[in-house]
Design an enzyme around this catalytic site. Sequence first.
Site, PDB file in Angstrom:
ATOM      1  N   LYS A  65     -11.243  -0.692  -2.698  1.00 13.73           N
ATOM      2  CA  LYS A  65     -10.692  -1.808  -1.834  1.00 13.73           C
ATOM      3  C   LYS A  65     -11.727  -3.038  -2.080  1.00 13.73           C
ATOM      4  O   LYS A  65     -13.019  -2.934  -2.313  1.00 13.73           O
ATOM      5  CB  LYS A  65     -11.103  -1.329  -0.407  1.00 13.73           C
ATOM      6  CG  LYS A  65     -10.832  -2.508   0.527  1.00 13.73           C
ATOM      7  CD  LYS A  65     -10.971  -1.708   2.187  1.00 13.73           C
ATOM      8  CE  LYS A  65     -10.935  -2.619   3.104  1.00 13.73           C
ATOM      9  NZ  LYS A  65     -10.974  -2.206   4.550  1.00 13.73           N
TER      10      LYS A  65
ATOM     11  N   ARG B 240     -10.597   1.578  15.211  1.00 10.89           N
ATOM     12  CA  ARG B 240     -11.356   0.479  16.174  1.00 10.89           C
ATOM     13  C   ARG B 240     -10.884   0.631  17.585  1.00 10.89           C
ATOM     14  O   ARG B 240     -10.994  -0.410  18.458  1.00 10.89           O
ATOM     15  CB  ARG B 240     -10.750  -0.848  15.533  1.00 10.89           C
ATOM     16  CG  ARG B 240     -11.403  -1.011  14.047  1.00 10.89           C
ATOM     17  CD  ARG B 240     -11.126  -2.593  13.649  1.00 10.89           C
ATOM     18  NE  ARG B 240     -11.354  -2.544  12.126  1.00 10.89           N
ATOM     19  CZ  ARG B 240     -11.154  -3.745  11.283  1.00 10.89           C
ATOM     20  NH1 ARG B 240     -10.402  -4.635  12.069  1.00 10.89           N
ATOM     21  NH2 ARG B 240     -11.340  -3.674  10.201  1.00 10.89           N
TER      22      ARG B 240
ATOM     23  N   GLU C 172      -2.452   2.067   7.037  1.00  9.64           N
ATOM     24  CA  GLU C 172      -3.849   2.121   7.213  1.00  9.64           C
ATOM     25  C   GLU C 172      -3.994   1.953   8.722  1.00  9.64           C
ATOM     26  O   GLU C 172      -4.051   0.722   9.284  1.00  9.64           O
ATOM     27  CB  GLU C 172      -4.483   1.361   6.433  1.00  9.64           C
ATOM     28  CG  GLU C 172      -6.330   1.554   6.815  1.00  9.64           C
ATOM     29  CD  GLU C 172      -6.897   0.281   6.542  1.00  9.64           C
ATOM     30  OE1 GLU C 172      -8.150   0.275   6.679  1.00  9.64           O
ATOM     31  OE2 GLU C 172      -6.618  -0.221   5.383  1.00  9.64           O
TER      32      GLU C 172
END
Length: 215
Positions: A136, A53, A49
Site C-alpha cells: 500500500k 475505526r 476494506e
Amino acid sequence: MAITPQDASTRAREICQLAPIVPVLVVHDVAHARPLAEALVAGGLPALEVTLRTPAALDVVAEMAKVKGGVVGAGTLITPEDVTRAVAAGAQFGVSPGATDTLLDAAEAAGLPMLPGAATASEAMRLLDRGYDMLKFFPAEASGGAPALKAIGAPLPQISFCPTGGVSPDNADSYLSLPNVVCAGGSWVAPAKLVEAGDWDAIRDLARAASQLPR
C-alpha cells in the site's frame, strides 16, 4: 495456518487485481454492512476494506463476509491484537498504514494476507527484503502523489502498489496508469451521506463507474 510473506503478497495481489478500486469503508452502523457490501459488489467492486475505526467495525467485517462474491478485509491493522480480532471476524486480508515486524509476524502466523503500507523507497525496500512485493502506498497524495510513486517505481520495478489516501475520481487515472499500480483505494464510492440515507442504488452506480476505470 501460517503464511509466508511471498504467499501473502501473491494473495494480496490477486485481491487487488479484482477491480481497479478497493473501497475504503468507515461504517458506524452494522445494519448498513450487508446492503453496502451488496451494492459495492453488484457495482463491480468485490474487494472491500473495512477500517477498524469505529466500534462496529469488526461486526461490520463479519456481516460483509457473508455477502456472496465479496472479499472483505480489515484496514488500519496496527497491533497483533488487531490481527487476531480481524481474523476472528472473518477478514480475508489485512491492510496497514505502515509496517512493523511485530505486526507482520502476527499476520503471517495467523495466515492473514497483508497489504502493508510504505511511503518511501527505504520502507518499500525493507518490505521487499522480507518478501512483500505488493504494498500500500500511503498516504498517497500527501507523499507526493502519482509523480512520487512513478519515481519510486523506476528503481524498484519489482514492487507493485495500491495507492490510498487522497485518491479521488479526479486523480485516480494518474495512479492507475502507472505500471507499478495494480489498484487504488478510495472512499468516494461509499460517501457517508449515501450510506446514512441507505441509498444503495446510488452507491452501486458509483461503484460501477469506478469499476470501469482503465488500468
